[in-house]
Design an enzyme around this catalytic site. Sequence first.
Site, mmCIF file in Angstrom:
data_model
loop_
_atom_site.group_PDB
_atom_site.id
_atom_site.type_symbol
_atom_site.label_atom_id
_atom_site.label_comp_id
_atom_site.label_asym_id
_atom_site.label_seq_id
_atom_site.Cartn_x
_atom_site.Cartn_y
_atom_site.Cartn_z
ATOM 1 N N LYS A 185 0.841 -1.203 0.000
ATOM 2 C CA LYS A 185 0.000 0.000 0.000
ATOM 3 C C LYS A 185 0.874 1.250 0.000
ATOM 4 O O LYS A 185 1.935 1.280 0.631
ATOM 5 C CB LYS A 185 -0.903 -0.023 1.239
ATOM 6 C CG LYS A 185 -1.967 1.062 1.302
ATOM 7 C CD LYS A 185 -2.850 0.883 2.533
ATOM 8 C CE LYS A 185 -3.937 1.938 2.623
ATOM 9 N NZ LYS A 185 -4.794 1.738 3.829
ATOM 10 N N SER A 237 -9.763 1.536 3.142
ATOM 11 C CA SER A 237 -8.956 2.377 2.278
ATOM 12 C C SER A 237 -7.887 1.606 1.494
ATOM 13 O O SER A 237 -7.319 2.157 0.554
ATOM 14 C CB SER A 237 -8.267 3.466 3.114
ATOM 15 O OG SER A 237 -7.324 2.888 3.999
ATOM 16 N N SER A 258 -9.748 -0.865 7.327
ATOM 17 C CA SER A 258 -9.276 -0.633 5.958
ATOM 18 C C SER A 258 -8.588 -1.819 5.301
ATOM 19 O O SER A 258 -8.242 -1.742 4.121
ATOM 20 C CB SER A 258 -8.323 0.567 5.925
ATOM 21 O OG SER A 258 -9.032 1.759 6.031
#
Lengths: 105, 465
Positions: B58, B133, B157
């Site tokens: 990420k 997210s 997330s």
Amino acid sequence: MSVTPDDVRHVARLARVGLTEARIPSLVSELNGILAHMDVLQQVDISGVAEDAAAAAAPLRDDALPSDALQRARETFAPASRDGFFLVPRLATHGALGASASEEA
Amino acid sequence: MSSPAWFERLRAHTVDDAWRTYDAVQAGPEGLNAFLAVDRSARGADTGRLAGIPVAVKDNLATLGLPTTCASRVLAGYMSPFEATAVRRLREAGAAVIGKTNMDEFAMGSSNENSAFGPVRNPLDRERVPGGSSGGSAAAVASGVVRIALGSETGGSVRQPASFCGIVGIKPTYGRVSRYGLVAYASSLDNVGVFGASVAEAALGLEIIAGHDRFDATSAAVTVPDLTVATTVSTEARPLAGLVVGRPVEYFPASLDARIAEQCERALQLLRDLGAEVRDVSLPSTELAIPVYYIIAPAEASSNLARYDGVRFGVRAAADDLGSMYERTRSGGFGDEVTRRILLGTYVLSAGYYDAYYRRAQAVRTLITQEFAQVFASGVHVLFTPTAPTTAFRLGEVSDPYEMYLSDIFTVTANLAGVPAMSQPIGTVDGLPVGGQLMAPHFGEATMLRVAAALEHAQRAGGMS
């Protein structure tokens, strides 16, 4: 408690976020919409909750790490030290700095 | 001893396979947009448990050699001078870090629509969101580009996108994985998490990145058990005999989508069939979790994001004086949701409102934590709940900020209490995956993974792919 346009301008100043006047009405509405859902917390009895309970749940390590080893021998970049601090030549006093600043102005 | 089948599958998926899949799914108007930057030269090492295995990271985890932008304009092109501990540990295990994945800006969002670089599409239905997210990492695994990816969690997330994309996602115990190099959003809630194509693969990823790290003061000096061994399912008929699974009634409200509830009840029945005792329990403060979370997280964010002022990181707007430079940099650099949360956080911390909002939210957070502790002390080993109240929704379908926040209603509690939790696929509704969530006591990952692996094994034996 309800958020006003002045509240939004105030917190935007505190947060150093520039806002156009056109954006303020929608933010007032959004923040009030969100905070209305937070009012439920006012009904909760928190009298028995210790102030530091959250911190106790995730204890930090002792602030006592060994010092990091230097990449190069101290003598190669700092000729003198005392009490664990590097000694450097005195550069200037604040008074002298102020005097030179006023000369430039 | 021969390697287990899951490990053979993981090892058989090479970097070349990753690029073939990437080239097929990533780009174009209907492309997933799961990656923000890639490194086509990454090959990994010849040795190590992840030798040569492609992984994705990420974009809020600092990496050397690839930008770290948090999907924000304010950090566009930013190159970190150091690497996150979790990423470093993956590389030390031999992994090839092939790219940085798209996300909601600064990890603020539940749909991945808040990225400054465009939304991510769900690989299972391109008209739908992948969740957020960590939507890019979830899409990268669900589309088959990689089988292991790193994400991060502040309120769900990793678990919510895992649920939306039909894969496994783990949020470890707070302190289990170092946050060093994870760009801070809400420091008391942030965790590095792992996605996997299966329970065992996610467990392997977690095992590699877990463990004490002197660069993170909140990293716990707790031994990491062998998590992949924990996922080895016993051949006994009732491998979960003696284990108590709590079913918190507050996570099964009358308003829950009946089809999601049905999938959860089927999974609970499987757990009973595997020998576990399923017991109804109560976590009465659950309904307070979203209000508590959306006070504490924005409050911490308003402080953490103060550093993006145009001086030290990323972009800088031109202005005549310093104050104007700060304001123009930040207003131009942050998207709408980040701005909203910074203002909300600043408001709840400001004079006159601190006691009413922030202090009170911290106290209720303690109550939530205590309720988890009481349930686990009563003899319950793990909890089972739905991961999210819905399946993946359509891009643009949810526009009201608070309605979006409710996507996290079943996941934020684990972040508030600091306990480990994970999501795994348990079925489908209208062809879209449904995630089931397991939660365990602090540092109880091994038990949680043992239950997850047994459930996954039973589902496969029963015909669920």
